[in-house]
Scaffold this active site. Structure first.
Site, PDB file in Angstrom:
ATOM      1  N   HIS A  61       0.891  -1.168   0.000  1.00 50.07           N
ATOM      2  CA  HIS A  61       0.000   0.000   0.000  1.00 50.07           C
ATOM      3  C   HIS A  61       0.922   1.208   0.000  1.00 50.07           C
ATOM      4  CE1 HIS A  61      -3.473   2.523   1.245  1.00 50.07           C
ATOM      5  NE2 HIS A  61      -2.548   3.197   1.877  1.00 50.07           N
TER       6      HIS A  61
ATOM      7  N   HIS B 167      -3.119   0.108  -6.192  1.00 57.69           N
ATOM      8  CA  HIS B 167      -3.801   1.370  -6.496  1.00 57.69           C
ATOM      9  C   HIS B 167      -2.878   2.574  -6.694  1.00 57.69           C
ATOM     10  CE1 HIS B 167      -3.332   1.842  -2.224  1.00 57.69           C
ATOM     11  NE2 HIS B 167      -4.242   0.947  -1.944  1.00 57.69           N
TER      12      HIS B 167
ATOM     13  N   ASP C 136     -10.363  -2.188  -5.158  1.00 59.50           N
ATOM     14  CA  ASP C 136      -9.990  -1.654  -3.844  1.00 59.50           C
ATOM     15  C   ASP C 136     -11.241  -1.411  -2.999  1.00 59.50           C
ATOM     16  OD1 ASP C 136      -8.191  -0.963  -1.872  1.00 59.50           O
ATOM     17  OD2 ASP C 136      -8.265   1.164  -2.365  1.00 59.50           O
TER      18      ASP C 136
ATOM     19  N   GLY D 205     -12.049   5.145   2.148  1.00 51.71           N
ATOM     20  CA  GLY D 205     -12.401   3.920   1.426  1.00 51.71           C
ATOM     21  C   GLY D 205     -13.769   3.970   0.796  1.00 51.71           C
TER      22      GLY D 205
END
Lengths: 337, 433
Positions: B185, B238, B311, B330
């Site tokens: 991440h 991502h 994601d 998120g």
């Protein structure tokens, strides 16, 4: 902000959440009305009945003495019933507390909520959940509209205009809602705005708000008409964002030497409370020829009276006492959309 | 006795072989028996069930390599059952879930738990990424080798970056011996701490605590040095900034074993979508500006970006109905992965086969799963979708337990009509076929 384009009212907003969405004409309308209230406040018995029978709730999620007192006085001088509520947020900073509090208060049917909150956007979020008018008394590092309005009134009464003035806003721009509201207002009213701060206290892309950024006080203050100092929170110093109080004062504190490059009649402003000897030299703060800091405090009450007035429907309005009664539940919407 | 299902009158798209042609497909039990433009050309197929696809696209089911499920620990946000339903409705036939649950998936029992629940539900195939470090705490290595033997398809600390350089070096070094895939991440926690939006005009205007863009590329550049030193397989989740994509483009040219994915918000949205403190648009990493969005599209077009993953990060009302700075980051996305990815086709950036590769065979290859392609003998994991139909995303109508879609209210094109896992239909839209 809710705008009713058909309404003849000079301030067609339901809430006062920020300066950014106001027009120049609306700002002038508020300042003109506030001018009238300055005169009222100087009378021996400054008590009116404009808000008689109306309830103003000061809902403060962040400690404040000056702003809360100013709003309290404003509401009382207009004849309203003013209640102060302080909600500690340090222990549990949960937003559901914010919305729960908002809905609880809403059920008691106040007419105006004056709200301060440590998070940007929190007052906007709360305004979506209540039927009454909401005034933003400071949300995080976003906006503090009544401060910018009282600053504008102070300048206008001293100099007679805002248009064309050069205003240098100095200090912790990154964390200042006062700076953001003033930048918006001064730009709308045609002033030239500069910000002066060490790079660690300048927000990213601040120029896109319509300012020129400086990291040197003398360059930023050169030929300025107004020098607006901001409060530096001591906990942000000592090595975190600036190396020390001493170093900050040396390079960014306002003293006679730095002020000498501004216009000879430049005014000194500060939203308070001041850290004397940190961002401002004490003799300058008390210089009655240059400092308008106490004017700001006095005019703050008048500006807040004007805002309370303009967000309150006239008493003879048939909707006035039933406003919101038939409105859908404030919970019908959903945050985050 | 075997069960045969014939899909006739389809537009068959197999991204692995580049096939995109009208034709038919025959499944026998859990596997594909045959397919091709001329299959069934001679008449009625010999099958128990014949499905007329009406000219819609028949492709390998989507593989979503980055899905957070709330189970165990946060099953009020999402369960394995609810995410399976959402995935099936979105044409996703396999997904890899993240290990930063409570407790974390850092040992065989947790891995077994996920596998058992997925078996019970018998819908979308659920694979698990396991933790790089115990408890995803970033300090001590999890049992990477044993977890891999037990079925972990990749390793990551989920939404937490492995920040400590020494820990990351040891993880990459150890993983290289087992040829494992480590997924980072990419956000330097020190630069991200306390932040809510990308540093720039939007954050400044809204008074939101800023996250500098460099937080992403700094961590990736550090990791690339460690990858060069260890030779481990390394994947960046991502990617969202132009600099990161350029750094990865150069690393691939140098032959480093690096790959990356992006998520739909980073090629479809920008920080402007935060609007007036819209917490559904608070993501991790945060939404970026227009130049970064365009760089992500360019990275997808030139192949620097290997895959699109949703994601998927479910958050309940209490986590989002709060001031922006303290809202949980998120957004959900597994059910909208297909239409959001199809925007790249509709906007002329990619053709259908290349787009579908990013959500089928390429993530399958990254995770070394024998999925994501149409071939005789391959698992019959299929999606039949209408690539053109327009609809408006309504978060409340999505199957996820949480409704925090950053695409709520968006007009999209393309929708799954039937989803097939191991030859069984797990989702069928009544309107279609």
């Amino acid at each position: 902000m809710t705008v009713d384009p058909s309404g003849p009212a000079p301030l067609p907003h339901r809430h006062l959440l920020g300066i950014e969405t106001l027009s120049g004409a609306e700002i002038v309308r508020i300042l003109d009305l506030a001018d009238g209230y300055v005169a009222v406040n100087r009378r021996a018995m400054p008590k009116l009945s404009r808000l008689r029978g109306r309830t103003v709730v000061n809902l403060f999620f962040e400690t404040s003495t000056r702003t809360r007192t100013s709003f309290e006085l404003a509401g009382k001088r207009l004849g309203g019933d003013v209640i102060n509520m302080s909600v500690a947020t340090s222990s549990v900073r949960k937003g559901e507390t914010l919305l729960d509090t908002a809905m609880t208060l809403n059920a008691m049917r106040p007419h105006i909520l004056v709200v301060r909150h440590p998070d940007s956007g929190a007052v906007d979020l709360l305004s979506q959940k209540v039927n009454c008018a909401v005034i933003n008394a400071g949300d995080g590092t976003h906006e503090h509209p009544t401060q910018a309005l009282l600053d504008a009134l102070t300048i206008r009464r001293r100099i007679g205009r805002l248009d064309g003035l050069t205003v240098a806003i100095c200090g912790d721009i990154q964390h200042s809602r006062v700076a953001r509201s003033n930048i918006h207002l001064l730009n709308i009213m045609g002033a030239r705005v500069r910000v002066v701060a060490p790079p660690t206290l300048l927000p990213a892309a601040v120029e896109e708000l319509g300012v020129t950024a400086y990291t040197d006080m003398k360059q930023g203050l050169a030929d300025a008409d107004i020098v607006m100092m901001l409060r530096l929170q001591i906990e942000r110093m000592s090595g975190r964002l600036v190396p020390s109080v001493r170093e900050y004062n040396h390079f960014f504190g306002l003293d006679a030497d730095k002020l000498a490059v501004a216009r000879p009649d430049a005014l000194i402003m500060h939203p308070g409370p001041m850290n004397r000897g940190v961002e401002i030299d004490t003799t300058l703060a008390d210089d009655i020829n240059r400092s308008v800091i106490l004017d700001q405090v006095e005019l703050g009450v008048a500006v807040r009276m004007a805002c309370l007035d303009l967000l309150t429907p006239p008493a003879d309005d048939p909707d006035a006492d039933t406003a919101g009664a038939a409105a859908p539940s404030p919970l019908a919407g959903e945050a985050g959309r | 006795m075997s069960r045969r299902v014939a899909y006739v009158n389809a537009r068959i798209v197999d991204p692995a072989s580049g096939l995109d042609a009208p034709g038919g497909l025959l499944t026998e039990d859990a596997r594909i028996a045959d397919l091709g433009p001329r299959l069934f050309a001679d008449g009625v197929p010999d099958a128990e069930t014949v499905i007329d696809c009406g000219g819609l696209v028949l492709a390998p089911g989507l593989i979503d390599m980055r899905v957070k499920i709330g189970e165990p620990g946060e099953d009020h946000k999402e369960t394995i059952a609810s995410v399976s339903e959402a995935a099936a409705a979105g044409g996703v036939t396999a997904l890899a879930c993240l290990p930063d649950t409570d407790p974390a998936i850092d040992g065989e029992p947790a891995l077994e738990f996920v596998a058992r629940r997925a078996r019970e539900i018998r819908s979308t195939k659920i694979f698990a990424c396991a933790a790089i470090t115990r408890g995803c705490a970033g300090a001590e290595l999890a049992e990477l080798g044993l977890l891999a033997e037990a079925g972990a398809v990749a390793f990551t600390d989920g939404r937490r970056a492995v920040a400590d350089s020494l820990v990351m070096r040891r993880a990459l070094g150890y993983a290289s011996a087992f040829d494992l895939l480590l997924i980072q991440h990419p956000e330097d926690p020190a630069l991200v701490r306390g932040g809510a939006a990308t540093a720039g005009a939007m954050a400044t205007r809204l008074g939101l605590p800023p996250i500098p863009r460099e937080a992403e590329v700094i961590l990736v550049e550090r990791d690339l040095r460690l990858v060069a030193a260890t030779g481990a397989r390394y994947h960046v989740a991502h990617v969202s900034t132009a600099e990161t994509i350029e750094v990865l483009r150069q690393a691939k040219r140098r032959g480093l074993p690096v790959t990356c994915d992006t998520a739909p918000p980073y090629f479809a949205l920008t920080e402007a979508d935060i609007g007036a403190y819209r917490t559904f648009a608070k993501l991790s990493p945060p939404l970026r500006g227009q130049a970064d969005r365009e760089a992500v599209v360019a990275g997808l077009v030139d192949g620097t970006i290997d895959a699109i993953a949703s994601d998927h990060q479910p958050q309940d009302q209490e986590s989002k109905r709060v001031p922006f700075a303290i809202a949980e980051p998120g957004g959900i996305g597994v059910e909208t992965l297909l239409p959001m990815a199809l925007e790249l086709v509709h906007n002329g950036h990619l053709d259908m086969a290349r787009l579908l590769a990013l959500v089928t065979c390429r993530p399958a290859d990254l995770l070394r799963l024998p999925l994501g392609r149409l071939a005789p003998g391959a698992p019959a994991d299929l999606v039949l979708f209408d690539p053109d139909i327009g609809w408006i995303v309504d978060a409340e109508a999505l199957s996820s337990k949480s409704k925090n879609s950053p695409f709520d209210g968006r007009m999209v094109q393309g929708r799954a009509r039937r989803t097939v896992v191991d030859g069984r239909t797990v989702f069928a839209d009544d309107i279609a076929a």
